[in-house]
Design an enzyme around this catalytic site. Structure first.
Site, PDB file in Angstrom:
ATOM      1  N   CYS A   1       0.829  -1.208   0.000  1.00 54.42           N
ATOM      2  CA  CYS A   1       0.000   0.000   0.000  1.00 54.42           C
ATOM      3  C   CYS A   1       0.867   1.263   0.000  1.00 54.42           C
ATOM      4  O   CYS A   1       1.502   1.561  -0.999  1.00 54.42           O
ATOM      5  CB  CYS A   1      -0.967  -0.056   1.193  1.00 54.42           C
ATOM      6  SG  CYS A   1      -2.345   1.099   1.036  1.00 54.42           S
TER       7      CYS A   1
ATOM      8  N   HIS B   1      -3.447  -5.557   1.200  1.00 54.03           N
ATOM      9  CA  HIS B   1      -2.737  -5.755   2.472  1.00 54.03           C
ATOM     10  C   HIS B   1      -2.642  -7.233   2.849  1.00 54.03           C
ATOM     11  O   HIS B   1      -3.484  -7.725   3.599  1.00 54.03           O
ATOM     12  CB  HIS B   1      -3.479  -5.019   3.594  1.00 54.03           C
ATOM     13  CG  HIS B   1      -3.302  -3.546   3.569  1.00 54.03           C
ATOM     14  ND1 HIS B   1      -2.229  -2.920   4.159  1.00 54.03           N
ATOM     15  CD2 HIS B   1      -4.056  -2.568   3.025  1.00 54.03           C
ATOM     16  CE1 HIS B   1      -2.325  -1.606   3.985  1.00 54.03           C
ATOM     17  NE2 HIS B   1      -3.427  -1.366   3.287  1.00 54.03           N
TER      18      HIS B   1
ATOM     19  N   GLU C   1      -0.626  -8.555   4.924  1.00 52.57           N
ATOM     20  CA  GLU C   1      -0.305  -8.692   6.357  1.00 52.57           C
ATOM     21  C   GLU C   1      -1.563  -8.618   7.221  1.00 52.57           C
ATOM     22  O   GLU C   1      -1.548  -9.043   8.375  1.00 52.57           O
ATOM     23  CB  GLU C   1       0.712  -7.610   6.770  1.00 52.57           C
ATOM     24  CG  GLU C   1       0.151  -6.253   7.120  1.00 52.57           C
ATOM     25  CD  GLU C   1      -0.361  -5.454   5.917  1.00 52.57           C
ATOM     26  OE1 GLU C   1      -0.447  -6.004   4.800  1.00 52.57           O
ATOM     27  OE2 GLU C   1      -0.696  -4.269   6.119  1.00 52.57           O
TER      28      GLU C   1
END
Lengths: 233, 88
Positions: A86, A203, A205
């Site tokens: 991002c 994302h 993660e």
């Protein structure tokens, strides 16, 4: 395998990345401050999501001049694996470590939702454990994620196999409807010519545990482990 | 060295779609300004620099603009010299 997670003023996914690496992947991780000039011997670098320097001027424009970015550039030039997520992707583009730029979403909306991306290139440190064409369900949260570049640049990325992720439908079809921010050719993530630097808007993660709605993102971190030859533990 | 003010206008390259400009146009149309054909949104900076002369000031600001103020991948810029201080 030690991951370094860079912290800029305004980073807000640094702890998510640290958590994914240490608590889910089971590997050590260190926070690296933006003023650091050394990466302290880490084996991979994550530039996390957030709003570095408040997104002032342009997303990533100020962060790219942080002292730590010189060390990241040297690490990348030596073949070290670097993942920009991002805002981290935006910083890598501003720094010239990846080509192109991320501009305001075509719909001029901040998009915060789960999307599907299709893996287009598995010969990178962060997709090596994927299967070609695998579809991942990952969250996005960005206002400036529309990938743009000159046509000849995009043609070159395509022919070199540097397009790593494309927004798709759940079945992997790349459609205009699935192109959540109007990115050129539905590009959600790319890599550099040597494929060790990868950036993407979604994302991974935040999608490493089922309790978070998807665990599809873990494969990116598992890929890095396999790449380094370090057994998971 | 004297202080010079240089104005910098940063605009998206013509080839880059401007979603914000498009939204402004659509808003104006809904307000009844049907004759507004297009809007492109950009950025404006006033940069004050110490330089021996106006040419040096321009050169410095051009450098600053290409290094930081504009992203050459998507943007272009032009400079405009402001009136020297005290002559306004």
């Amino acid at each position: 395998m030690t991951f370094g997670v860079v912290v800029f003023p305004g980073s807000n996914c640094d702890h998510d990345a640290h958590h994914a690496v240490t608590q889910v992947l089971g590997q050590p991780a260190e926070f690296l401050w933006h003023k650091d000039t050394s990466l302290r011997g880490v084996d991979a670098v994550v530039l996390p999501g957030g709003f570095s320097y408040g997104d002032y001027l342009r997303t990533g424009a100020i962060a790219r001049f942080s002292p730590v970015m010189q060390a990241v550039a040297a690490f990348a030039a030596a073949g070290g694996p670097v993942l920009g997520i991002c805002n981290g992707f935006q910083i890598l583009c501003e720094a010239g470590l990846l080509e192109g730029a991320l501009i305001r979403n075509q719909q001029v909306q901040f998009r915060c939702e789960h999307v599907h991306v299709r893996v287009e290139q598995i010969a990178t440190p962060f997709t090596a454990a994927c299967t070609p064409g695998q579809v991942l369900r990952l969250p996005i949260a960005h206002g400036e994620g529309q990938y743009v570049a000159d046509r000849e640049v995009i043609d070159r990325l395509e022919s070199n196999g540097q397009v790593v992720f494309r927004y798709s439908a759940a079945d992997g079809r790349v459609t205009d409807d699935a192109n959540v921010n109007g990115s050129s050719r539905s590009i959600a993530g790319i890599c550099n010519p040597t494929r060790n630097v990868v950036g993407l808007m979604p994302h991974p993660e935040r999608a490493c545990e089922r309790v978070l709605g998807s665990a599809d993102g873990l494969v990116l971190f598992e890929s890095a482990l396999g790449w380094s030859g370090v057994p998971r533990g | 060295m004297p202080l010079h003010t240089v104005r910098v206008f940063v605009t998206l390259k013509p080839s880059v779609f401007d979603p914000q400009g498009r939204t402004i146009v659509e808003s104006l149309h809904s307000l009844g300004y049907g004759n507004v054909a297009d809007v492109r949104q950009g950025k404006y900076f006033e940069v004050q620099v110490e330089a021996a002369n106006a040419e040096d000031a321009d050169a410095l600001v051009r450098d600053v603009s290409s290094t930081l103020l504009a992203n050459p991948v998507i943007e272009g810029f032009r400079l405009e010299r402001a009136e020297p201080a005290g002559r306004r």
